[in-house]
Design a protein around this motif. Structure first.
Motif, short mmCIF file in Angstrom:
data_model
loop_
_atom_site.label_atom_id
_atom_site.label_comp_id
_atom_site.label_asym_id
_atom_site.label_seq_id
_atom_site.Cartn_x
_atom_site.Cartn_y
_atom_site.Cartn_z
N VAL A 42 26.06 137.70 23.73
CA VAL A 42 24.80 137.58 24.45
C VAL A 42 23.81 138.63 23.97
O VAL A 42 22.62 138.36 23.76
CB VAL A 42 25.02 137.70 25.97
N GLN A 43 24.31 139.85 23.75
CA GLN A 43 23.45 140.93 23.29
C GLN A 43 22.99 140.71 21.85
O GLN A 43 21.86 141.07 21.50
CB GLN A 43 24.18 142.27 23.40
N ARG A 44 23.84 140.11 21.04
CA ARG A 44 23.43 139.79 19.66
C ARG A 44 22.28 138.80 19.66
O ARG A 44 21.33 138.93 18.87
CB ARG A 44 24.61 139.24 18.88
N LYS A 45 22.38 137.79 20.52
CA LYS A 45 21.30 136.81 20.61
C LYS A 45 20.03 137.48 21.13
O LYS A 45 18.92 137.21 20.64
CB LYS A 45 21.72 135.67 21.53
N ARG A 46 20.18 138.35 22.11
CA ARG A 46 19.04 139.09 22.65
C ARG A 46 18.41 139.95 21.56
O ARG A 46 17.17 140.07 21.48
CB ARG A 46 19.53 139.95 23.82
N TRP A 47 19.23 140.55 20.72
CA TRP A 47 18.74 141.39 19.62
C TRP A 47 17.83 140.58 18.70
O TRP A 47 16.75 141.04 18.33
CB TRP A 47 19.93 141.97 18.87
N MET A 48 18.25 139.38 18.33
CA MET A 48 17.44 138.57 17.43
C MET A 48 16.14 138.10 18.09
O MET A 48 15.11 137.95 17.42
CB MET A 48 18.25 137.37 16.94
N GLN A 49 16.18 137.88 19.39
CA GLN A 49 14.95 137.52 20.10
C GLN A 49 13.95 138.67 20.08
O GLN A 49 12.74 138.46 19.90
CB GLN A 49 15.28 137.13 21.54
N VAL A 50 14.46 139.89 20.26
CA VAL A 50 13.59 141.07 20.20
C VAL A 50 13.10 141.28 18.78
O VAL A 50 11.93 141.62 18.54
CB VAL A 50 14.35 142.31 20.71
N MET A 51 14.00 141.07 17.79
CA MET A 51 13.63 141.23 16.39
C MET A 51 12.45 140.34 16.02
O MET A 51 11.54 140.75 15.29
CB MET A 51 14.84 140.90 15.51
N VAL A 160 11.18 130.81 16.66
CA VAL A 160 12.28 130.78 17.63
C VAL A 160 13.54 130.20 16.99
O VAL A 160 14.65 130.72 17.16
CB VAL A 160 11.88 129.95 18.87
N ALA A 161 13.38 129.12 16.22
CA ALA A 161 14.52 128.50 15.54
C ALA A 161 15.13 129.45 14.50
O ALA A 161 16.35 129.53 14.36
CB ALA A 161 14.09 127.20 14.88
N ALA A 162 14.27 130.18 13.77
CA ALA A 162 14.75 131.13 12.76
C ALA A 162 15.55 132.25 13.41
O ALA A 162 16.60 132.67 12.90
CB ALA A 162 13.57 131.70 11.97
N ALA A 163 15.05 132.76 14.54
CA ALA A 163 15.77 133.83 15.25
C ALA A 163 17.10 133.32 15.79
O ALA A 163 18.12 134.04 15.74
CB ALA A 163 14.90 134.37 16.39
N ASP A 164 17.14 132.08 16.27
CA ASP A 164 18.39 131.49 16.76
C ASP A 164 19.40 131.33 15.64
O ASP A 164 20.61 131.57 15.83
CB ASP A 164 18.12 130.13 17.41
N ARG A 165 18.95 130.91 14.45
CA ARG A 165 19.86 130.77 13.31
C ARG A 165 20.46 132.13 12.92
O ARG A 165 21.66 132.23 12.68
CB ARG A 165 19.13 130.17 12.11
N ALA A 166 19.60 133.14 12.86
CA ALA A 166 20.10 134.48 12.53
C ALA A 166 21.10 134.96 13.58
O ALA A 166 22.13 135.56 13.25
CB ALA A 166 18.92 135.46 12.43
N ALA A 167 20.80 134.69 14.86
CA ALA A 167 21.70 135.09 15.93
C ALA A 167 23.06 134.41 15.80
O ALA A 167 24.11 135.04 15.97
CB ALA A 167 21.08 134.78 17.28
N GLN A 168 23.05 133.10 15.48
CA GLN A 168 24.31 132.37 15.34
C GLN A 168 25.15 132.94 14.19
O GLN A 168 26.38 133.06 14.32
CB GLN A 168 24.02 130.89 15.11
N PHE A 169 24.50 133.27 13.08
CA PHE A 169 25.25 133.85 11.95
C PHE A 169 25.84 135.20 12.33
O PHE A 169 26.99 135.51 11.98
CB PHE A 169 24.34 133.98 10.73
N ILE A 170 25.07 136.01 13.03
CA ILE A 170 25.57 137.32 13.43
C ILE A 170 26.71 137.19 14.43
O ILE A 170 27.70 137.93 14.36
CB ILE A 170 24.41 138.16 14.02
N ILE A 171 26.60 136.23 15.35
CA ILE A 171 27.67 136.00 16.32
C ILE A 171 28.95 135.54 15.62
O ILE A 171 30.04 136.05 15.90
CB ILE A 171 27.21 134.96 17.36
N ILE A 172 28.82 134.59 14.69
CA ILE A 172 29.99 134.10 13.97
C ILE A 172 30.61 135.20 13.12
O ILE A 172 31.84 135.36 13.06
CB ILE A 172 29.63 132.88 13.11
N ALA A 173 29.76 135.99 12.45
CA ALA A 173 30.26 137.11 11.65
C ALA A 173 31.00 138.11 12.52
O ALA A 173 32.07 138.63 12.14
CB ALA A 173 29.10 137.79 10.93
#
Length: 233
Positions: A42-51, A160-173
């Protein structure tokens, strides 16, 4: 044919059940915010939203660099551990001499000892592949961070879509990194098998208990689980 006692078979099954059961539990809680790992997602996704709303992203690139360096460290450590396990396998005669001095050799057939060493190699090999894939995903995630539109476009659908994609990659990693780290932890329990099956099961149960405590009851877990609940609410 390797002669394994009933105790050894039960201990191995107990080890596999503990590892697979723990991994399954954590996997099912993914995204719920009810464990340390899922709350950090959840925090990783939040990080990308702030980014996405940040003009200068040096902070984000520095964090990504730290994540990559940490993953690379554990990947290289896995290779060292594999080499050490091969050394253990090649030094069977010498180790058997030590066990003989301790009056333990009669309880450990040579073939079973070699099987234990091979099992240790497989565990660290699994950890290496997990860390290696995690490192690659973090590299891809850094590219996705760079591809996220600037802050002036933060509210647009593309950003928003770009930030979500980055968040998903970071979460999976992060999850693959956790898989590798979990292999390291359970490898400590596996070492108990070199003594006997009882120690193997006791060490495995201890590792399982420590891992569960850290995921659900530790101060770190309570802090981020609480934050995840606030984000979801």
């Amino acid at each position: 044919m390797i002669d394994m006692s009933t105790l050894d078979i039960v201990a191995v099954l107990f080890f596999l059940a503990a590892w697979i059961g723990y991994a399954t539990l954590i996997g099912r809680l993914a995204g719920t915010g009810r464990s340390l790992s899922s709350a950090m997602d959840v925090q990783r996704k939040r990080w990308m939203q702030v980014m996405a709303r940040r003009d200068l992203r040096m902070i984000d690139t520095a964090i990504m660099s730290g994540l990559q360096n940490g993953t690379a460290f554990f990947a290289s450590t896995s290779l060292l551990a594999i080499g050490s396990a091969f050394a253990l396998l090649n030094a069977t005669d010498r180790i058997f001499g030590v066990l003989n001095d301790l009056s333990m050799q009669s309880s450990v057939p040579r073939g079973l000892f070699e099987l234990k060493a091979i099992g240790l190699i497989l565990i660290f090999g699994y950890a290496f592949f997990q860390f290696g894939w995690s490192y690659r995903l973090f590299n891809y995630a850094s590219i996705l961070v760079g591809a996220t539109p600037s802050a002036v476009h933060a509210g647009e659908e593309e950003a928003v879509a770009a930030a979500d994609r980055a968040a998903q990659f970071i979460i999976i990693a992060g999850r693959h990194f956790n898989h590798g780290l979990r292999a390291f932890f359970f490898a400590i329990g596996y070492l108990g098998w070199f003594i006997n099956g009882w120690v193997f099961m006791l060490a495995t149960a201890t590792i399982f208990s420590v891992q569960a405590y850290r995921q659900f009851l530790s101060p770190a877990a309570r802090a981020v689980i609480k934050a995840a609940r606030e984000v979801k609410s």
